[in-house]
Structures are given as C-alpha cells and as structure tokens.
Design a protein around this motif. Structure first.
Motif, PDB file in Angstrom:
ATOM      1  N   GLY A   1      25.061  47.823  34.004  1.00  0.00           N
ATOM      2  CA  GLY A   1      26.020  46.741  33.793  1.00  0.00           C
ATOM      3  C   GLY A   1      26.911  46.597  35.012  1.00  0.00           C
ATOM      4  O   GLY A   1      27.239  47.587  35.665  1.00  0.00           O
ATOM      5  N   ILE A   2      27.281  45.359  35.346  1.00  0.00           N
ATOM      6  CA  ILE A   2      28.075  45.101  36.543  1.00  0.00           C
ATOM      7  C   ILE A   2      29.406  44.469  36.131  1.00  0.00           C
ATOM      8  O   ILE A   2      29.433  43.496  35.376  1.00  0.00           O
ATOM      9  N   LEU A   3      30.499  45.028  36.648  1.00  0.00           N
ATOM     10  CA  LEU A   3      31.833  44.528  36.310  1.00  0.00           C
ATOM     11  C   LEU A   3      32.528  44.029  37.576  1.00  0.00           C
ATOM     12  O   LEU A   3      32.658  44.764  38.556  1.00  0.00           O
ATOM     13  N   LEU A   4      32.948  42.768  37.555  1.00  0.00           N
ATOM     14  CA  LEU A   4      33.694  42.201  38.682  1.00  0.00           C
ATOM     15  C   LEU A   4      35.157  42.128  38.259  1.00  0.00           C
ATOM     16  O   LEU A   4      35.506  41.357  37.366  1.00  0.00           O
ATOM     17  N   PRO A   5      36.008  42.951  38.870  1.00  0.00           N
ATOM     18  CA  PRO A   5      37.385  43.051  38.396  1.00  0.00           C
ATOM     19  C   PRO A   5      38.287  41.939  38.936  1.00  0.00           C
ATOM     20  O   PRO A   5      37.904  41.170  39.818  1.00  0.00           O
ATOM     21  N   GLY A   6      39.508  41.916  38.409  1.00  0.00           N
ATOM     22  CA  GLY A   6      40.484  40.929  38.852  1.00  0.00           C
ATOM     23  C   GLY A   6      41.177  41.354  40.135  1.00  0.00           C
ATOM     24  O   GLY A   6      40.948  42.446  40.655  1.00  0.00           O
TER      25      GLY A   6
END
Lengths: 84, 227
Positions: free
Chosen positions: B44-49
C-alpha cells in the motif's frame, strides 16, 4: 536566445475568489467602473534552443507543468533576443 | 501488510502517517524518499500531507513530476491501494490519477479544524468498515481544498459512485461538498481531511482508524488464505 512571457489565468468558467476580493476592494476605493478582476501568474522564460521549435517547447512546458488545464488557461509571447 | 509513506521535500504529515500505521494500526511501514525507483515490495502507498516543494507554482505540481510518481502510477495500475491525504490528494490530482483540481478555499483562508464527514460510499477498500451515511469526525488543515471539476466529470463521479466522503456542510467551497474521491477502479483514494490525525481518542477522534483498517481488511481477504 528567446525571451518567453507566459501568462496563466484561471479559466473563465472557474470562480476566482482572489480576483473577486480585489474587485470588491477597488469598488470600496471608489473605482466602481472596475467590474471584474482576474488574478493570474506571469512567468518569464529564457530559452536557448538552436535547432528546436521554440513554440513547441513552450506549449509543452505550459501543458506539462506551468498550467493545469483543468482550471487554467495559458498564453505566451515569444521574443527573439539578440545575443550580446 | 507493508506500507510506504512517500516523503517529498516539504511533506509534514509523513510522521503522523507513519505513526498511524505503525503504532495504531500495527502494520509494517517505511518512509520512502521521492526519488525512489522501486515500490514493488510495498502493498500500500500513502502520500502524506504538507507543502511539497513549498506549494510553488500550484499545490502538488512539482511533486507530481518526481521520480517516485512513475512507481506510484505502476502500483495504481497493479491495483494496490493508494491513499493521498491533503497535499497527497493534490499530487494525485496533478498526476491525473484522480480527476479534477483544487482551487483556493472559497473564503481564501487556511482552514484548520475538526469537520464532520459523511460516508457516501462504504463499498470501497478504504471505507468498508464504515456504515453508509455514517457521520465521522476528522480534522482538515488546508488553504487549497476547494475541489473543482467540469460538469461531465462530476456527473461521472456521481454515476460511478466515486465520491467516498463529503463534508457535512460547505466548509471550503468544494463542488457538492466533495471531501474525498476514488478512481474508477476504486484503488486510489484522495481526500483533504486527515484520517491519520484521527486515530486515537486522545487526539479528539479515532474515526480515521477505520479507514486504515478497511485497507488492511481488504488486503487480508485478497492476499491471505483463510483470512
């Protein structure tokens, strides 16, 4: 060498809240004739490309990065500058 | 399940995202720098703020051209879950992985507060643990979260049930109060509110945790025998 001026503005269909606020402020200042203000970005590019089509490059960079076609329009002016 | 939190110069919610996954969700997670050229080992890939590249030019405009985004696109094509929060959502929009664009908030202010969200679609891999129509509380913190797309795109989003979260009221001027959308395939979610900041009652709300748990549930069901 080419000097390129790029103008990026929000598309007509998109509400520009910044422009709206400035227009309101101008009205308050007494300039009631100013009916609309659209705020945009102005960029100057210096391009050194001898063999390539400068206009093609400008169009490409405008579409790939300088503007977002979903919300913005762009136009440009290309000037050839004489090298010193 | 192993997650990657992608870090761009100027990301500032990366540590919160990491904490949410590692300590609250209890899954594996790595920070991955924006010039990475292989994400194949992640599920899973998470693009943060944050403010990648200082929000120069447009929010997410420069980050979307970074090397890692080619890998994010490959992961999206492979059907892996991709979650973009806040600036991460803006990057997904700029990259074309999700339709539309962000304008400045209608009131031109940076808005930072808890908001109520309505779960519009609970049949995605990101929202299956919520009830349809449920109201959850998650914080927002953005200056450019006023979602915009053309009429045709909006119609498509509605017809395909791609609107996952909507604001309970008009907070920033977003079209039909859109707070989060998925792509057509349903494996890329972008949202302005921060679920990673709502994973513990001590933080004011734990309503965001179910989003991460939904991702893990979906992954277990499709990857683990006898899950």
């Amino acid at each position: 060498m080419y000097k390129v001026k790029v103008f990026v503005t929000l598309r007509e269909s998109v509400l520009d809240p910044q422009g709206k606020a400035v227009q309101q402020s101008l009205t308050n200042l007494g300039y009631e004739g100013v009916e609309d203000v659209r705020i945009g970005k102005y960029m100057e590019l210096t391009i050194n490309e001898k063999n390539q089509d400068v206009e093609k490059t400008v169009k490409e960079v405008c579409e790939k990065l300088l503007s977002n076609p979903v919300i913005e329009d762009y136009r440009y002016e290309i000037e050839e500058s004489v090298q010193q | 399940m192993k997650f990657a939190v992608i870090v761009f110069p100027g990301s500032n919610c990366d540590v919160d995202m990491f904490h949410a996954v590692k300590d609250e969700l209890g899954e594996e997670v790595d920070f991955v720098w924006h010039d990475a050229d292989d994400l194949s080992s992640y599920d899973g890939i998470l693009l943060p703020g944050g403010f990648s590249y200082g929000d120069y030019l447009r929010s997410g405009a420069i980050a979307h051209l970074s090397k890692v985004m080619n890998e994010v696109k490959k992961a999206a094509e492979a059907g892996k879950p991709i979650l973009g929060v806040c600036n991460g959502f803006q990057i997904l929009l700029e990259s074309g992985l999700l339709p539309g664009a962000m304008l400045r908030n209608k009131n031109l202010k940076f808005i930072c507060k808890q908001v109520e969200l309505k779960v519009e679609n609970n049949e995605t891999m990101f929202s299956s643990l919520y009830k349809k129509g449920e109201t959850i509380t998650v914080p927002i913190a953005h200056g450019e979260g006023n979602y915009y797309c053309d009429e045709q795109t909006l119609k498509k989003l509605q017809e395909n049930n791609q609107i996952v979260f909507a604001y309970g009221e008009d907070v920033n001027g977003s079209l039909i109060d859109i707070a989060g959308i998925v792509n057509e395939k349903g494996n890329v979610l972008g949202m302005m509110p921060h679920p990673e900041r709502a994973v513990d009652e001590l933080l004011g709300s734990a309503d965001g945790l179910k989003l991460f748990q939904s991702i893990v549930k979906h992954w277990r069901e499709s990857h683990v025998v006898n899950a």
